[in-house]
Scaffold this motif. Structure first.
Motif, PDB file in Angstrom:
ATOM      1  N   MET A  71       8.745   9.952  -5.953  1.00 32.56           N
ATOM      2  CA  MET A  71       8.155   9.024  -6.913  1.00 32.56           C
ATOM      3  C   MET A  71       8.075   9.647  -8.298  1.00 32.56           C
ATOM      4  O   MET A  71       8.331   8.967  -9.315  1.00 32.56           O
ATOM      5  CB  MET A  71       6.755   8.604  -6.443  1.00 32.56           C
ATOM      6  CG  MET A  71       6.219   7.369  -7.176  1.00 32.56           C
ATOM      7  SD  MET A  71       7.241   5.922  -6.832  1.00 32.56           S
ATOM      8  CE  MET A  71       7.192   5.081  -8.406  1.00 32.56           C
ATOM      9  N   ILE A  98       5.953  -1.298  -3.737  1.00 37.35           N
ATOM     10  CA  ILE A  98       6.741  -0.342  -2.951  1.00 37.35           C
ATOM     11  C   ILE A  98       6.347  -0.447  -1.487  1.00 37.35           C
ATOM     12  O   ILE A  98       5.155  -0.442  -1.145  1.00 37.35           O
ATOM     13  CB  ILE A  98       6.519   1.104  -3.439  1.00 37.35           C
ATOM     14  CG1 ILE A  98       7.067   1.283  -4.861  1.00 37.35           C
ATOM     15  CG2 ILE A  98       7.179   2.109  -2.498  1.00 37.35           C
ATOM     16  CD1 ILE A  98       6.730   2.630  -5.481  1.00 37.35           C
ATOM     17  N   ALA A 135       6.826   1.778   1.795  1.00 35.80           N
ATOM     18  CA  ALA A 135       7.215   3.121   2.218  1.00 35.80           C
ATOM     19  C   ALA A 135       7.473   3.151   3.720  1.00 35.80           C
ATOM     20  O   ALA A 135       6.825   2.444   4.496  1.00 35.80           O
ATOM     21  CB  ALA A 135       6.125   4.129   1.858  1.00 35.80           C
ATOM     22  N   ALA A 170       3.791   6.889   1.844  1.00 28.48           N
ATOM     23  CA  ALA A 170       3.077   5.963   0.962  1.00 28.48           C
ATOM     24  C   ALA A 170       1.934   6.661   0.228  1.00 28.48           C
ATOM     25  O   ALA A 170       1.720   6.439  -0.975  1.00 28.48           O
ATOM     26  CB  ALA A 170       2.535   4.784   1.770  1.00 28.48           C
ATOM     27  N   VAL A 203       3.328   8.694  -2.553  1.00 27.35           N
ATOM     28  CA  VAL A 203       3.690   7.814  -3.669  1.00 27.35           C
ATOM     29  C   VAL A 203       2.448   7.473  -4.495  1.00 27.35           C
ATOM     30  O   VAL A 203       2.468   7.494  -5.735  1.00 27.35           O
ATOM     31  CB  VAL A 203       4.369   6.533  -3.145  1.00 27.35           C
ATOM     32  CG1 VAL A 203       4.500   5.484  -4.252  1.00 27.35           C
ATOM     33  CG2 VAL A 203       5.746   6.858  -2.570  1.00 27.35           C
ATOM     34  N   MET A 204       1.356   7.154  -3.816  1.00 28.17           N
ATOM     35  CA  MET A 204       0.107   6.822  -4.504  1.00 28.17           C
ATOM     36  C   MET A 204      -0.396   8.006  -5.339  1.00 28.17           C
ATOM     37  O   MET A 204      -0.893   7.827  -6.459  1.00 28.17           O
ATOM     38  CB  MET A 204      -0.951   6.392  -3.493  1.00 28.17           C
ATOM     39  CG  MET A 204      -0.631   5.084  -2.779  1.00 28.17           C
ATOM     40  SD  MET A 204      -1.732   4.719  -1.380  1.00 28.17           S
ATOM     41  CE  MET A 204      -3.230   4.272  -2.254  1.00 28.17           C
ATOM     42  N   VAL A 234      -3.163   1.556  -8.644  1.00 29.11           N
ATOM     43  CA  VAL A 234      -2.752   0.822  -7.442  1.00 29.11           C
ATOM     44  C   VAL A 234      -3.910  -0.107  -7.064  1.00 29.11           C
ATOM     45  O   VAL A 234      -5.049   0.344  -6.937  1.00 29.11           O
ATOM     46  CB  VAL A 234      -2.463   1.800  -6.281  1.00 29.11           C
ATOM     47  CG1 VAL A 234      -2.155   1.043  -4.993  1.00 29.11           C
ATOM     48  CG2 VAL A 234      -1.307   2.733  -6.624  1.00 29.11           C
ATOM     49  N   PRO A 235      -3.676  -1.429  -6.962  1.00 25.67           N
ATOM     50  CA  PRO A 235      -2.399  -2.124  -6.955  1.00 25.67           C
ATOM     51  C   PRO A 235      -2.030  -2.810  -8.277  1.00 25.67           C
ATOM     52  O   PRO A 235      -0.991  -3.475  -8.337  1.00 25.67           O
ATOM     53  CB  PRO A 235      -2.618  -3.184  -5.880  1.00 25.67           C
ATOM     54  CG  PRO A 235      -4.046  -3.577  -6.084  1.00 25.67           C
ATOM     55  CD  PRO A 235      -4.762  -2.309  -6.480  1.00 25.67           C
ATOM     56  N   ILE A 291       1.253  -1.003  -2.991  1.00 25.35           N
ATOM     57  CA  ILE A 291       1.862  -0.117  -2.000  1.00 25.35           C
ATOM     58  C   ILE A 291       1.587  -0.637  -0.594  1.00 25.35           C
ATOM     59  O   ILE A 291       0.464  -1.031  -0.267  1.00 25.35           O
ATOM     60  CB  ILE A 291       1.295   1.320  -2.103  1.00 25.35           C
ATOM     61  CG1 ILE A 291       1.393   1.851  -3.543  1.00 25.35           C
ATOM     62  CG2 ILE A 291       2.009   2.250  -1.127  1.00 25.35           C
ATOM     63  CD1 ILE A 291       2.792   2.105  -4.010  1.00 25.35           C
ATOM     64  N   LEU A 296      -5.067   2.008   2.228  1.00 24.10           N
ATOM     65  CA  LEU A 296      -3.629   1.710   2.247  1.00 24.10           C
ATOM     66  C   LEU A 296      -3.322   0.523   3.155  1.00 24.10           C
ATOM     67  O   LEU A 296      -3.626   0.542   4.351  1.00 24.10           O
ATOM     68  CB  LEU A 296      -2.851   2.939   2.728  1.00 24.10           C
ATOM     69  CG  LEU A 296      -1.342   2.760   2.914  1.00 24.10           C
ATOM     70  CD1 LEU A 296      -0.653   2.455   1.591  1.00 24.10           C
ATOM     71  CD2 LEU A 296      -0.734   4.002   3.569  1.00 24.10           C
ATOM     72  N   SER A 332      -4.653  -1.304  -1.381  1.00 19.59           N
ATOM     73  CA  SER A 332      -3.433  -0.899  -2.093  1.00 19.59           C
ATOM     74  C   SER A 332      -2.494  -2.060  -2.396  1.00 19.59           C
ATOM     75  O   SER A 332      -1.575  -1.911  -3.206  1.00 19.59           O
ATOM     76  CB  SER A 332      -2.678   0.161  -1.274  1.00 19.59           C
ATOM     77  OG  SER A 332      -2.084  -0.397  -0.129  1.00 19.59           O
ATOM     78  N   SER A 333      -2.713  -3.218  -1.753  1.00 17.15           N
ATOM     79  CA  SER A 333      -1.864  -4.376  -2.062  1.00 17.15           C
ATOM     80  C   SER A 333      -2.688  -5.637  -2.249  1.00 17.15           C
ATOM     81  O   SER A 333      -2.136  -6.750  -2.220  1.00 17.15           O
ATOM     82  CB  SER A 333      -0.819  -4.599  -0.968  1.00 17.15           C
ATOM     83  OG  SER A 333      -1.449  -5.068   0.218  1.00 17.15           O
TER      84      SER A 333
END
Length: 326
Positions: free
Chosen positions: A220, A234, A236, A242, A245-246, A256-257, A262, A278, A321-322
């Motif tokens: 990342m 993203i 992962a 993941a 990446v965060m 994030v997000p 993620i 996550l 995260s999303s």
């Protein structure tokens, strides 16, 4: 055993009966034998006894990676599924190296295990069949076509589709996938991602990593340094990647997000921590272990038929995260 028999004033055969807990021995003679054995410091050779019965009541278990807690969850399921069966477990680690995996399998077979369970096997079906030499096998997390080897896995293709559907539904159109190395035979999550991206008319974006937190962070950071257009979301390959990446996004001041959503895969316990939050695709790791244990018990008992595949349905676990509302 001859020393114990001489000390107790009985035959060697009677000592053997006592050591096997046979009911055909009187209490007095059983006591005499056990007292003589204790005085002489004798303990029976369990391995020799098991070999004589053509069963060692021992299973070999090979794990891909002990740094990834998804394999600890699989181990918990295996332990629960084997509890009370009288089987002991020997553990080895493959470390994503087919040569190391096959060496471990051959060692298990040389030690006369009754069966081999492989969680995260990366080699070929032909090599595994040759290494097992007729010993029953169960492969977890991958579908493998090999005689006498059952497969237990979660539908990884569906996992990839679920991740993209979730992110698309949130309005994301630039969705990248942090993938694994090309040589690894675990491509179904990538294939599910690519299928869903095509279904929605979106341009796929693949970035390769090594399935570790450190690897996710490194790729990342490299991507952010490249100047390429940043994805808004993203997916992962696994949760460790993941989280890496965060970490890279946080290190660059990206949130994030709100800046990048993620989604991981595996739903390890750490992913659900309030500090991480996550979103992940649950692979039901403990249940995989339970199902694999039963498949192995059925096979060594001789009640299993031809090699079979048991596939579980993944589940989306939405967290911060999303989740734009978080």
């Amino acid at each position: 055993m001859e020393d114990v028999a001489r000390e107790a004033g009985v035959s060697r055969a009677l000592v053997s009966l006592v050591m096997r807990d046979s009911p055909k021995v009187s209490p007095a003679k059983r006591t005499a034998v056990l007292e003589s054995a204790a005085a002489l410091g004798y303990s029976p050779n369990r391995l020799a006894s098991r070999l004589a019965s053509h069963r060692t009541h021992t299973l070999g278990v090979l794990f891909l990676d002990l740094h990834n807690s998804v394999f600890a969850d699989i181990h918990d399921g295996l332990s629960a599924g084997l509890a009370g069966s009288g089987n002991q477990v020997m553990v080895a680690v493959g470390s994503a190296d087919p040569r190391t995996e096959l060496e471990a399998v051959r060692s298990f077979v040389d030690l006369r295990v009754d069966g081999v369970i492989l969680a995260g096997y990366t080699g070929t079906s032909e090599d595994l069949t040759a290494a097992l030499r007729g010993t029953p096998g169960v492969v977890i997390t991958r579908e493998l076509e090999a005689d006498g080897v059952d497969s237990v896995l979660t539908d990884d293709f569906r996992s990839g589709v679920l991740a993209v559907e979730h992110l698309y539904g949130l309005g994301h159109r630039r969705i990248a996938h942090v993938d694994i190395s090309d040589w690894l035979p675990y491509t179904a999550r990538r294939e599910g991602y690519l299928h869903a991206m095509r279904q929605f008319g979106l341009e796929p974006q693949l970035v390769h990593s090594d399935m570790t937190e450190r690897g996710g962070r490194a790729v990342m950071e490299q991507f952010l340094d490249s100047g390429a257009e940043r994805p808004t979301a993203i997916f992962a390959h696994n949760d460790l990647t993941a989280i890496g990446v965060m970490e890279a996004l946080a290190g660059r001041g990206l949130a994030v997000p709100s800046d990048v959503a993620i989604v991981g895969c595996d739903n390890i316990e750490f992913a659900a921590s309030p500090l991480i939050g996550l979103t992940s695709i649950d692979q039901h790791a403990r249940e995989l272990g339970l199902v694999a244990a039963q498949a192995m018990l059925d096979r060594i008992a001789g009640t299993a038929g031809p090699a079979a595949t048991r596939k579980l349905e993944p589940a989306l676990m939405v967290r911060r995260s999303s989740d734009p509302a978080a």
